[in-house]
Design an enzyme around this catalytic site. Structure first.
Site, PDB file in Angstrom:
ATOM      1  N   LYS A  10       6.981 -16.687  26.668  1.00 59.37           N
ATOM      2  CA  LYS A  10       5.678 -15.824  27.806  1.00 59.37           C
ATOM      3  C   LYS A  10       4.593 -14.890  27.611  1.00 59.37           C
ATOM      4  O   LYS A  10       5.501 -14.008  26.814  1.00 59.37           O
ATOM      5  CB  LYS A  10       7.296 -15.835  28.785  1.00 59.37           C
ATOM      6  CG  LYS A  10       6.809 -16.014  29.861  1.00 59.37           C
ATOM      7  CD  LYS A  10       5.797 -17.185  30.011  1.00 59.37           C
ATOM      8  CE  LYS A  10       7.515 -17.902  31.460  1.00 59.37           C
ATOM      9  NZ  LYS A  10       7.461 -19.376  31.384  1.00 59.37           N
ATOM     10  N   THR A  57      10.796 -20.605  27.748  1.00 57.09           N
ATOM     11  CA  THR A  57      10.213 -19.730  27.521  1.00 57.09           C
ATOM     12  C   THR A  57      10.006 -18.936  29.626  1.00 57.09           C
ATOM     13  O   THR A  57      10.205 -18.367  29.428  1.00 57.09           O
ATOM     14  CB  THR A  57       7.856 -19.671  27.870  1.00 57.09           C
ATOM     15  OG1 THR A  57       7.547 -20.707  28.823  1.00 57.09           O
ATOM     16  CG2 THR A  57       8.186 -20.758  26.239  1.00 57.09           C
ATOM     17  N   ASP A  58      11.043 -19.788  29.430  1.00 57.50           N
ATOM     18  CA  ASP A  58      11.292 -19.378  31.005  1.00 57.50           C
ATOM     19  C   ASP A  58      12.600 -18.287  30.797  1.00 57.50           C
ATOM     20  O   ASP A  58      12.588 -17.585  31.388  1.00 57.50           O
ATOM     21  CB  ASP A  58      11.794 -20.437  31.778  1.00 57.50           C
ATOM     22  CG  ASP A  58      12.255 -19.894  33.554  1.00 57.50           C
ATOM     23  OD1 ASP A  58      13.391 -19.803  33.034  1.00 57.50           O
ATOM     24  OD2 ASP A  58      11.242 -19.601  33.905  1.00 57.50           O
ATOM     25  N   PHE A 158     -28.730  10.862  18.592  1.00 58.64           N
ATOM     26  CA  PHE A 158     -28.618   9.367  17.603  1.00 58.64           C
ATOM     27  C   PHE A 158     -29.662  10.244  16.855  1.00 58.64           C
ATOM     28  O   PHE A 158     -30.944   9.089  17.095  1.00 58.64           O
ATOM     29  CB  PHE A 158     -28.007   8.297  17.947  1.00 58.64           C
ATOM     30  CG  PHE A 158     -27.681   7.103  17.264  1.00 58.64           C
ATOM     31  CD1 PHE A 158     -28.720   6.081  17.254  1.00 58.64           C
ATOM     32  CD2 PHE A 158     -27.080   7.563  15.837  1.00 58.64           C
ATOM     33  CE1 PHE A 158     -28.910   4.907  15.950  1.00 58.64           C
ATOM     34  CE2 PHE A 158     -26.810   6.792  15.254  1.00 58.64           C
ATOM     35  CZ  PHE A 158     -27.101   4.960  15.351  1.00 58.64           C
ATOM     36  N   ARG A 175     -28.780  12.156  24.332  1.00 62.03           N
ATOM     37  CA  ARG A 175     -28.563  11.887  25.204  1.00 62.03           C
ATOM     38  C   ARG A 175     -26.971  11.471  25.690  1.00 62.03           C
ATOM     39  O   ARG A 175     -26.120  12.453  26.172  1.00 62.03           O
ATOM     40  CB  ARG A 175     -28.535   9.694  24.415  1.00 62.03           C
ATOM     41  CG  ARG A 175     -27.021   9.910  23.617  1.00 62.03           C
ATOM     42  CD  ARG A 175     -27.354   8.394  22.524  1.00 62.03           C
ATOM     43  NE  ARG A 175     -25.709   8.591  21.601  1.00 62.03           N
ATOM     44  CZ  ARG A 175     -25.860   8.026  21.547  1.00 62.03           C
ATOM     45  NH1 ARG A 175     -27.079   6.753  20.964  1.00 62.03           N
ATOM     46  NH2 ARG A 175     -24.897   7.943  20.054  1.00 62.03           N
ATOM     47  N   VAL A 226     -20.940   7.893  17.334  1.00 61.45           N
ATOM     48  CA  VAL A 226     -20.529   7.217  17.229  1.00 61.45           C
ATOM     49  C   VAL A 226     -18.875   7.218  16.865  1.00 61.45           C
ATOM     50  O   VAL A 226     -17.639   7.194  16.514  1.00 61.45           O
ATOM     51  CB  VAL A 226     -20.060   5.921  18.776  1.00 61.45           C
ATOM     52  CG1 VAL A 226     -18.392   5.699  18.546  1.00 61.45           C
ATOM     53  CG2 VAL A 226     -20.452   6.260  19.502  1.00 61.45           C
ATOM     54  N   GLN A 227     -19.650   6.528  15.136  1.00 67.29           N
ATOM     55  CA  GLN A 227     -19.135   6.967  14.475  1.00 67.29           C
ATOM     56  C   GLN A 227     -18.202   7.896  13.295  1.00 67.29           C
ATOM     57  O   GLN A 227     -16.987   8.045  12.898  1.00 67.29           O
ATOM     58  CB  GLN A 227     -20.243   6.251  13.062  1.00 67.29           C
ATOM     59  CG  GLN A 227     -20.388   4.769  13.328  1.00 67.29           C
ATOM     60  CD  GLN A 227     -21.106   4.391  14.103  1.00 67.29           C
ATOM     61  OE1 GLN A 227     -21.980   5.359  15.268  1.00 67.29           O
ATOM     62  NE2 GLN A 227     -22.570   3.389  13.656  1.00 67.29           N
ATOM     63  N   ASN A 253     -20.685   1.640  22.767  1.00 69.00           N
ATOM     64  CA  ASN A 253     -20.890   2.390  23.329  1.00 69.00           C
ATOM     65  C   ASN A 253     -22.276   1.842  24.276  1.00 69.00           C
ATOM     66  O   ASN A 253     -22.458   0.810  24.213  1.00 69.00           O
ATOM     67  CB  ASN A 253     -22.360   2.621  21.710  1.00 69.00           C
ATOM     68  CG  ASN A 253     -22.782   3.537  22.371  1.00 69.00           C
ATOM     69  OD1 ASN A 253     -23.025   4.295  23.580  1.00 69.00           O
ATOM     70  ND2 ASN A 253     -23.927   4.218  21.001  1.00 69.00           N
ATOM     71  N   HIS A 255     -24.395   1.640  26.539  1.00 67.44           N
ATOM     72  CA  HIS A 255     -26.097   2.724  27.432  1.00 67.44           C
ATOM     73  C   HIS A 255     -26.362   2.906  28.434  1.00 67.44           C
ATOM     74  O   HIS A 255     -25.841   1.998  29.851  1.00 67.44           O
ATOM     75  CB  HIS A 255     -26.557   1.700  26.662  1.00 67.44           C
ATOM     76  CG  HIS A 255     -26.494   1.292  25.288  1.00 67.44           C
ATOM     77  ND1 HIS A 255     -26.340   1.615  23.919  1.00 67.44           N
ATOM     78  CD2 HIS A 255     -25.744  -0.318  24.041  1.00 67.44           C
ATOM     79  CE1 HIS A 255     -25.857   1.154  22.954  1.00 67.44           C
ATOM     80  NE2 HIS A 255     -25.960   0.397  23.037  1.00 67.44           N
TER      81      HIS A 255
HETATM   82  O1  AZA Z   1     -23.988   5.981  17.933  1.00 62.12           O
HETATM   83  C1  AZA Z   1     -24.023   5.353  17.715  1.00 62.12           C
HETATM   84  N1  AZA Z   1     -24.460   4.840  16.583  1.00 62.12           N
HETATM   85  C2  AZA Z   1     -24.548   3.432  16.296  1.00 62.12           C
HETATM   86  O2  AZA Z   1     -23.908   2.587  14.923  1.00 62.12           O
HETATM   87  C3  AZA Z   1     -25.908   3.351  17.016  1.00 62.12           C
HETATM   88  N2  AZA Z   1     -26.441   2.151  16.996  1.00 62.12           N
HETATM   89  N3  AZA Z   1     -27.297   2.498  18.589  1.00 62.12           N
HETATM   90  N4  AZA Z   1     -27.280   3.385  18.800  1.00 62.12           N
HETATM   91  C4  AZA Z   1     -25.985   3.719  18.254  1.00 62.12           C
HETATM   92  N5  AZA Z   1     -25.256   5.217  18.753  1.00 62.12           N
END
Ligand code: AZA
Length: 294
Positions: A10, A57-58, A158, A175, A226-227, A253, A255
């Site tokens: 469930k 499932t009940d 970036f 940004r 971000v990575q 991400n 935008h």
């Molecule tokens: O932080 C980011 N990682 C990415 O891989 C990426 N690609 N475009 N903008 C981005 N910004």
């Protein structure tokens, strides 16, 4: 043809439980959504229409409510383990129970500076999540945070990325960064429910630590990407929660595009003059990682 995998149960079972403290009169509430799927010697129900092996499932749904009444629902890691173990104890032919618990926010209201005894608010769609798999060989648990929406108006850059005939993205040293946090941490395997119960305070402490690390790192990191920022979060969670074996993040991400208004009377709104942006619903970047102990 042959049945190569099967699990059933469930989904979307909504559960609310209230705790009433007799002494203080204070009430606390928990609201969660539960998915419970079972595996085992159930193949003949698929291949031979043999329903004798099916726990309806009940009945699974009924069991979710009964176990919520008989046992604590907090921390969700403990409730998920107890619920999953029930199916192995009760049904010899069931070999695994997959329990997903999504806990929704009911944050206690503060009225005139005082925590209210029985009133709460939904301060965000963020949830606390647990994925538990209970087998006769032990209990694996992954805890997490989902849907924690965050934004920073600067402190993110970036640049230095691949530039070739496919590239139009401009480099930026300043940004907006916005994402919906989906974070997880996987615990070292527990031998049984007793092992989960022993030191059970670890689960709330880990959630608190992971949430604070996420917010602090997001806010304070001069993000190069971000990575890199998410990797820093993972490292800190592994350090803060020694009983975990790995952590993972999945971050969209989201935008925010500059809007060039120079066509209107020379209005400057790009680069260092940018103030008005167009938040994008999509496409969005999606950055994932898993970080394990070295
Ligand atoms: O932080 C980011 N990682 C990415 O891989 C990426 N690609 N475009 N903008 C981005 N910004």
């Amino acid at each position: 043809a042959r049945l190569s995998a099967a699990r059933y149960g469930k989904d979307n079972v909504r559960v609310y439980k209230v705790h009433k403290d007799e002494k203080t009169g204070q009430q606390s509430v928990t609201e969660m959504t539960v998915c419970c799927l079972l595996e085992g010697e159930i193949d003949t129900s698929y291949t031979q229409a043999d329903n004798s092996v099916i726990v309806a499932t009940d009945s699974i749904k009924n069991t979710i409510y009964i176990k919520a009444k008989e046992h604590p629902v907090n921390p969700p890691e403990l409730y998920a383990s107890i619920l999953g173990q029930h199916f192995l104890d009760k049904y010899a032919h069931i070999s695994a129970a997959h329990i997903d618990v999504t806990v929704h926010r009911w944050t206690r209201m503060v009225i005139d500076g005082q925590p209210h005894p029985h009133s709460f608010l939904r301060d965000g769609q963020e949830t606390r999540n647990v994925e538990a798999t209970v087998t006769r060989d032990g209990i694996t648990i992954k805890s997490g945070i989902v849907g924690l929406q965050v934004l920073k108006s600067t402190g993110s850059a970036f640049h230095g990325f691949v530039r070739d005939e496919f590239t139009t993205l401009k480099e930026t040293w300043d940004r907006i960064l916005s994402t919906d946090v989906d974070a997880g941490w996987t615990w070292k395997k527990f031998a049984n429910v007793a092992a989960v119960q022993d030191g059970v305070e670890r689960f709330d402490a880990a959630w608190e630590a992971a949430r604070n690390i996420t917010l602090k790192t997001f806010a304070e990191d001069e993000s190069a990407s971000v990575q890199n920022t998410m990797y820093k979060m993972c490292e800190q969670i592994l350090d803060a929660v020694p009983e975990t074996e790995k952590t993972n993040y999945s971050l969209p991400n989201k935008h925010y595009f500059e809007v060039d208004l120079s066509w209107y009377k020379g209005l400057q709104n790009t680069g260092k003059d940018a103030e008005v942006y167009a938040p994008q619903s999509g496409p969005n970047g999606l950055i994932k990682c898993e970080v394990s102990r070295s």
